[in-house]
Scaffold this active site. Structure first.
Site, PDB file in Angstrom:
ATOM      1  N   GLN A  55      -4.515  -5.166   7.025  1.00 17.58           N
ATOM      2  CA  GLN A  55      -5.526  -6.093   6.484  1.00 17.58           C
ATOM      3  C   GLN A  55      -5.467  -7.461   7.167  1.00 17.58           C
ATOM      4  OE1 GLN A  55      -7.912  -5.265   4.432  1.00 17.58           O
ATOM      5  NE2 GLN A  55      -7.157  -3.252   3.806  1.00 17.58           N
ATOM      6  N   LYS A 107     -10.484  -0.784  10.640  1.00 21.98           N
ATOM      7  CA  LYS A 107     -10.729  -1.940   9.767  1.00 21.98           C
ATOM      8  C   LYS A 107     -11.076  -3.192  10.575  1.00 21.98           C
ATOM      9  CE  LYS A 107      -7.321  -0.234   6.438  1.00 21.98           C
ATOM     10  NZ  LYS A 107      -8.059   0.257   5.274  1.00 21.98           N
ATOM     11  N   ASP A 159       3.127  -4.522   8.080  1.00 18.39           N
ATOM     12  CA  ASP A 159       1.901  -3.741   7.941  1.00 18.39           C
ATOM     13  C   ASP A 159       0.719  -4.697   8.125  1.00 18.39           C
ATOM     14  OD1 ASP A 159      -0.384  -2.513   7.042  1.00 18.39           O
ATOM     15  OD2 ASP A 159       0.496  -1.728   5.183  1.00 18.39           O
ATOM     16  N   CYS A 171      -4.807   2.462  -3.550  1.00 18.73           N
ATOM     17  CA  CYS A 171      -3.559   3.007  -2.976  1.00 18.73           C
ATOM     18  C   CYS A 171      -2.413   2.019  -3.167  1.00 18.73           C
ATOM     19  CB  CYS A 171      -3.722   3.352  -1.503  1.00 18.73           C
ATOM     20  SG  CYS A 171      -4.894   4.660  -1.206  1.00 18.73           S
ATOM     21  N   HIS A 230       0.869  -1.184   0.000  1.00 18.31           N
ATOM     22  CA  HIS A 230       0.000   0.000   0.000  1.00 18.31           C
ATOM     23  C   HIS A 230       0.907   1.235   0.000  1.00 18.31           C
ATOM     24  CE1 HIS A 230      -2.794   2.932   1.869  1.00 18.31           C
ATOM     25  NE2 HIS A 230      -3.777   2.121   1.535  1.00 18.31           N
TER      26      HIS A 230
HETATM   27  N1  PMP Z   1      -1.773  -0.719   4.569  1.00 14.25           N
HETATM   28  C1  PMP Z   1      -2.735  -1.479   4.038  1.00 14.25           C
HETATM   29  C2  PMP Z   1      -2.403  -2.863   3.578  1.00 14.25           C
HETATM   30  C3  PMP Z   1      -4.026  -0.978   3.928  1.00 14.25           C
HETATM   31  O1  PMP Z   1      -4.987  -1.724   3.386  1.00 14.25           O
HETATM   32  C4  PMP Z   1      -4.310   0.331   4.386  1.00 14.25           C
HETATM   33  C5  PMP Z   1      -5.703   0.923   4.272  1.00 14.25           C
HETATM   34  N2  PMP Z   1      -6.291   0.776   3.034  1.00 14.25           N
HETATM   35  C6  PMP Z   1      -3.263   1.085   4.927  1.00 14.25           C
HETATM   36  C7  PMP Z   1      -2.013   0.531   5.013  1.00 14.25           C
HETATM   37  C8  PMP Z   1      -3.484   2.489   5.428  1.00 14.25           C
HETATM   38  O2  PMP Z   1      -4.338   2.474   6.535  1.00 14.25           O
HETATM   39  P1  PMP Z   1      -4.893   3.851   7.148  1.00 14.25           P
HETATM   40  O3  PMP Z   1      -5.454   4.624   5.999  1.00 14.25           O
HETATM   41  O4  PMP Z   1      -5.935   3.401   8.132  1.00 14.25           O
HETATM   42  O5  PMP Z   1      -3.729   4.536   7.791  1.00 14.25           O
END
Ligand code: PMP
Length: 425
Positions: free
Chosen positions: A222, A245, A219, A383, A142
């Site tokens: 998910q 999430k 990270d 993203c 991401h």
């Molecule tokens: N890493 C991953 C794998 C994600 O799916 C996301 C959210 N889509 C993020 C980071 C970023 O999370 P946040 O916007 O809650 O900071």
């Protein structure tokens, strides 16, 4: 004492469906929004990868704090402040126990995954990364796990290297040894891909990095929504995730940092509550986690996140994981029976994230038609533009499931995608 116990009392009063996980219909009753109609149709919420819905227990914990216990923490001598401080600290202790951290002070409350990674890239990165060093990422990251490292690489004169993926969407582990070199300072990778659903072997990857003296950041954005994650077993240096999430509120997340490492790092933001002594000449700083929590934190968010962990602890995750896998398998089968559909990410045992494209139909059009049927999905680059480039697409549609979704909802999804095919195909 009302405020001190209000968040727990109020949240437990709604009694989540204890271990009724084999029957998602019952579990769903804990999530009031799932009763909603959208465009006159029952909501089919399949955008859980973006944010999950919230159980009443979490909603009540947050409103209970504001109704009965609202005060700032750490600073007040009055009763409410003491109670709020206890509730905030209790949330950290709950999360510590659930995640297998050694001590609560290994957990820093942050805004979410993005802020946690930015914190590490500043505090750890500026101390440890020098010109000529390398930071290893993967092709499925991401943007939150790419851009902060680019900032660091630019500041330090370091280089970003990238572990590629296989055509199925797994990490190409054959390439890993040659990418972990004497210059590698950090290996930062996602536990679960938000596009492919691939579950990466985090424990093994951390072991390989550790044997070479390389720091690891996982990270978990998910991963935590799909059952307990144990940072002790994974053996990572840093683990980061967002509350929103995993049934918790937005604006709150956690950075786990291994005790000794975390306490060896400098603060990244200055302000109240993180200092020991301040003069105009210099300041000294408190140990973690306070050192990294400058200013008034998200108190209600932390209490809500603690309540989300309490709720998670009531669920029968082995059964729910099977249910989630069944949802993903059913979605794969139903979507692949529709002409022109391609699914990105087919690694066995994947998380219930199903990204797909359809010949001749833009993902935004798929999303709009599905919305008219009450089905909420995501369409875009998720993203993850470098991953999209690797897959040879600009965007995709993504249905991402939570444990409260049902096989009937998979059927509604497939029906709506068939409708999109009839319109455009
Ligand atoms: N890493 C991953 C794998 C994600 O799916 C996301 C959210 N889509 C993020 C980071 C970023 O999370 P946040 O916007 O809650 O900071």
């Amino acid at each position: 004492m009302r405020g001190q116990t209000a968040p727990k009392d109020v949240s437990s009063s709604s009694n989540p469906s204890l271990l009724l996980s084999l029957n998602p219909a019952t579990l769903r009753r804990d999530f009031p929004i799932l009763e909603r109609l959208v465009h006159g149709k029952p909501l089919v919420y399949l955008d859980n990868g973006a944010t999950s819905q919230k159980p009443r227990a979490v909603i009540n914990a947050i409103s209970g704090f504001f109704e009965n216990g609202c005060a700032n923490i750490h600073r007040g001598v009055h009763l409410l402040s003491g109670e709020a401080t206890q509730a905030y600290d209790r949330a950290r202790a709950t999360i510590c126990q659930a995640m297998g951290a050694a001590r609560p002070d290994e957990l820093v409350f942050v805004r979410g995954t993005t802020e946690a990674i930015n914190l590490v890239s500043r505090s750890w990165g500026d101390l440890h990364v020098r010109a000529g060093d390398e930071i290893l990422l993967t092709e499925m990251e991401h943007h939150a796990n790419i851009v902060p490292w680019q900032f660091l690489a630019r500041r330090a004169g370091a280089t970003i290297r990238v572990l590629p993926i296989t055509p199925e969407g797994a990490l190409d582990l054959d390439k890993l040894p040659s990418l972990l070199t004497d210059k590698t300072r950090l290996f930062a990778f996602t536990h679960v891909s938000n596009v492919l659903g691939t579950v990466n072997p985090a424990t093994e990857l951390c072991r390989i990095a550790r044997e070479r003296g390389i720091t690891t950041l996982v990270d978990g954005a998910q991963a935590v929504p799909h059952g307990p994650v144990n940072v002790g077993e994974i053996g990572c240096d840093f683990y980061v995730f967002s509350g929103h999430k995993m049934f918790g509120p937005d604006g709150i997340g956690v950075l786990y940092g291994r005790g000794k490492l975390l306490s060896s790092l400098p603060p990244w933001q200055g302000g109240g509550d993180m200092v020991e002594r301040v003069s105009f000449e210099e300041s000294t700083f408190r140990p973690p986690p306070d050192r990294y929590e400058a200013g008034t934190p998200n108190i209600s968010g932390a209490i809500g996140l603690g309540s989300a962990f309490d709720y998670h602890a009531l669920l029968n995750w082995p059964e729910l994981r099977e249910h989630e896998h069944a949802l993903a398998a059913a979605a794969h089968e139903a979507l692949l029976s529709i002409p022109g559909v391609k699914i990105q990410g087919t690694v066995p045992g994947k998380a219930p994230v199903v990204s797909f494209t359809m010949d001749g139909i833009h993902p935004h059009d798929i999303g709009t038609i599905l919305d008219s049927e009450g089905v909420a999905i995501r369409a875009g680059n998720h993203c993850a533009q470098p991953l999209m480039a690797r897959l040879g697409i600009q965007s995709s549609a993504r249905a991402s499931f939570a444990c409260y979704n049902t096989l009937e909802e998979v059927e509604t999804l497939a029906k709506a995608v068939r409708k999109a095919h009839r319109y455009f195909g």
